[in-house]
Design an enzyme around this catalytic site. Structure first.
Site, short mmCIF file in Angstrom:
data_model
loop_
_atom_site.label_atom_id
_atom_site.label_comp_id
_atom_site.label_asym_id
_atom_site.label_seq_id
_atom_site.Cartn_x
_atom_site.Cartn_y
_atom_site.Cartn_z
CG LEU A 2 7.64 1.26 -0.83
CD1 LEU A 2 8.27 1.50 -1.93
CD2 LEU A 2 6.13 0.07 -0.58
N GLY B 209 4.87 -10.33 4.20
CA GLY B 209 5.35 -10.67 5.25
C GLY B 209 4.33 -11.26 6.34
N GLY C 76 10.65 -3.04 5.97
CA GLY C 76 9.62 -4.59 5.65
C GLY C 76 9.62 -4.60 4.43
CG HIS C 77 7.12 -1.81 1.83
ND1 HIS C 77 6.81 -0.82 2.93
CD2 HIS C 77 5.91 -2.74 2.17
CE1 HIS C 77 5.73 -0.37 3.41
NE2 HIS C 77 4.92 -2.20 3.31
CD GLN D 135 -2.55 -8.45 3.80
OE1 GLN D 135 -2.75 -7.99 4.58
NE2 GLN D 135 -0.87 -8.57 3.41
CG MET E 167 -1.66 -1.27 1.18
SD MET E 167 -3.07 -1.36 1.76
CE MET E 167 -3.00 -0.65 3.25
CG MET F 109 10.45 -1.36 10.40
SD MET F 109 11.49 -0.32 9.26
CE MET F 109 13.25 -0.53 10.26
CB SER F 110 3.61 -0.77 11.18
OG SER F 110 2.83 -0.24 10.45
P1 AMP Z 1 1.34 -3.31 3.59
O1 AMP Z 1 2.51 -2.06 2.58
O2 AMP Z 1 1.38 -2.84 4.81
O3 AMP Z 1 -0.17 -3.15 3.01
O4 AMP Z 1 2.44 -4.09 3.93
C1 AMP Z 1 3.02 -4.66 2.15
C2 AMP Z 1 3.57 -5.71 2.47
O5 AMP Z 1 4.50 -5.83 3.14
C3 AMP Z 1 2.91 -7.08 3.11
O6 AMP Z 1 2.89 -8.35 2.71
C4 AMP Z 1 3.36 -7.02 4.69
O7 AMP Z 1 3.19 -8.30 5.46
C5 AMP Z 1 5.04 -7.07 4.50
N1 AMP Z 1 5.23 -5.29 5.19
C6 AMP Z 1 4.31 -4.95 6.29
N2 AMP Z 1 5.97 -4.34 7.48
C7 AMP Z 1 6.78 -5.85 7.26
C8 AMP Z 1 8.16 -5.71 8.51
N3 AMP Z 1 7.90 -5.00 9.02
N4 AMP Z 1 8.72 -7.02 7.98
C9 AMP Z 1 7.98 -7.38 6.87
N5 AMP Z 1 7.42 -7.47 6.17
C10 AMP Z 1 6.43 -6.21 6.23
#
Ligand code: AMP
Length: 284
Positions: free
Chosen positions: A35, A149, A38-39, A155, A32, A186-187
């Site tokens: 970035l 992730g 984690g991404h 999910q 989403m 990380m988020s």
């Molecule tokens: P998002 O942009 O939050 O929808 O995340 C996109 C992808 O990145 C998803 O598969 C998440 O699980 C993964 N992701 C987000 N944060 C992390 C993190 N800290 N470590 C590993 N993967 C992550």
């Protein structure tokens, strides 16, 4: 190959067709945006393992509840493009909301049972939104490998089930959680935290590590483990616990006695910000 930013389904399909004709495998990282490291870890793995690496950036309205943060979710296209370019992503798929959900859109995909537990209890419709958009993205991009992730472990389990049930010819790889130095996963949502909340938030991972130590020391009673996690959070933070669960890592079935591949997952709300974290351990 210079990075392409693609906004149409037709172009996306043509580029994928060309790559497959050259016998390249297609790796896909759905995101989403906003970035972070984690991404980055997902993209690095994707790029290493495939001839063509595709990342999507789409803040999916269907996975946000009416009182959630869809409007204020961080969006920065230029920054994300630069980030992806530096990681040598081949294609960013950047669809508009109208492209994914044209007027009159009516079709939804839902993995039953799994979607109504844990985060699904307080976020009804969330996983239905996730599976619906993922089916569309998988149909458009037709990847060989999908990188997800462990951060969003529920999910990943749900998407595994969906891919299996609907016979998508794609392999899912779940990548480890990337954390800040103090342990906070990380988020993109961490930016919403006040400085006090940010200071307290690492307690989530600390409580999970404490649980892991207890299990390694022979404690197998799930209730006791969950009680310790709860009290660590309640006693050391202002966060409100949404859930703490011990489950089988692949079926999300809750367990009383900890054995096998176990996922301990939690969600805690700091103000309006909901944080999640989990660990997966193999218990003999
Ligand atoms: P998002 O942009 O939050 O929808 O995340 C996109 C992808 O990145 C998803 O598969 C998440 O699980 C993964 N992701 C987000 N944060 C992390 C993190 N800290 N470590 C590993 N993967 C992550």
């Amino acid at each position: 190959m210079t990075m392409r930013v693609v906004k149409s389904i037709k172009t996306m399909r043509a580029l994928i067709k060309k790559a497959k004709a050259q016998n390249k495998t297609v790796g896909f990282v759905p995101t989403m945006g906003a970035l972070h490291e984690g991404h980055r870890s997902l993209v690095c793995k994707c790029r290493r393992e495939n001839g063509l690496s595709v990342m999507s950036i789409f803040v999916n309205p269907k996975q946000f509840g009416p009182r959630e943060d869809f409007a204020k979710y961080p969006r920065d296209q230029k920054r994300d493009e630069l980030f992806a370019k530096n990681e040598n992503v081949d294609i960013i798929f950047y669809p508009s909301e109208r492209l994914i959900y044209p007027n009159g859109y009516l079709t939804y995909v839902q993995v039953e049972q799994y979607s109504s537990r844990m985060c699904g209890v307080t976020r009804p419709g969330h996983f239905r939104g996730v599976t619906t958009v993922m089916v569309k993205l998988l149909n458009i991009i037709t990847p060989d490998v999908l990188y997800l992730g462990q951060k969003d472990a529920q999910q990943a389990v749900i998407l595994n089930k969906m891919v299996e049930d609907l016979n998508f010819p794609v392999t899912i790889k779940m990548c480890p959680i990337i954390r800040d130095r103090d342990g906070l996963a990380m988020s993109s949502r961490n930016t919403y935290l006040t400085s006090r909340q940010r200071q307290e938030a690492p307690m989530l991972f600390q409580s999970l590590k404490k649980a892991k130590r207890m299990i390694r020391n022979g404690e197998h009673n799930a209730k006791k483990i969950m009680r310790v996690i709860r009290s660590s959070i309640v006693n050391n933070t202002c966060g409100k616990i949404v859930y703490v669960v011990c489950m089988h890592a692949s079926t999300l079935a809750s367990m009383k006695y900890i054995r096998g591949k176990v996922m301990i997952a939690l969600s805690v709300k700091f103000g309006h910000t909901r944080l999640i974290d989990n660990i997966i351990i193999n218990v003999k």
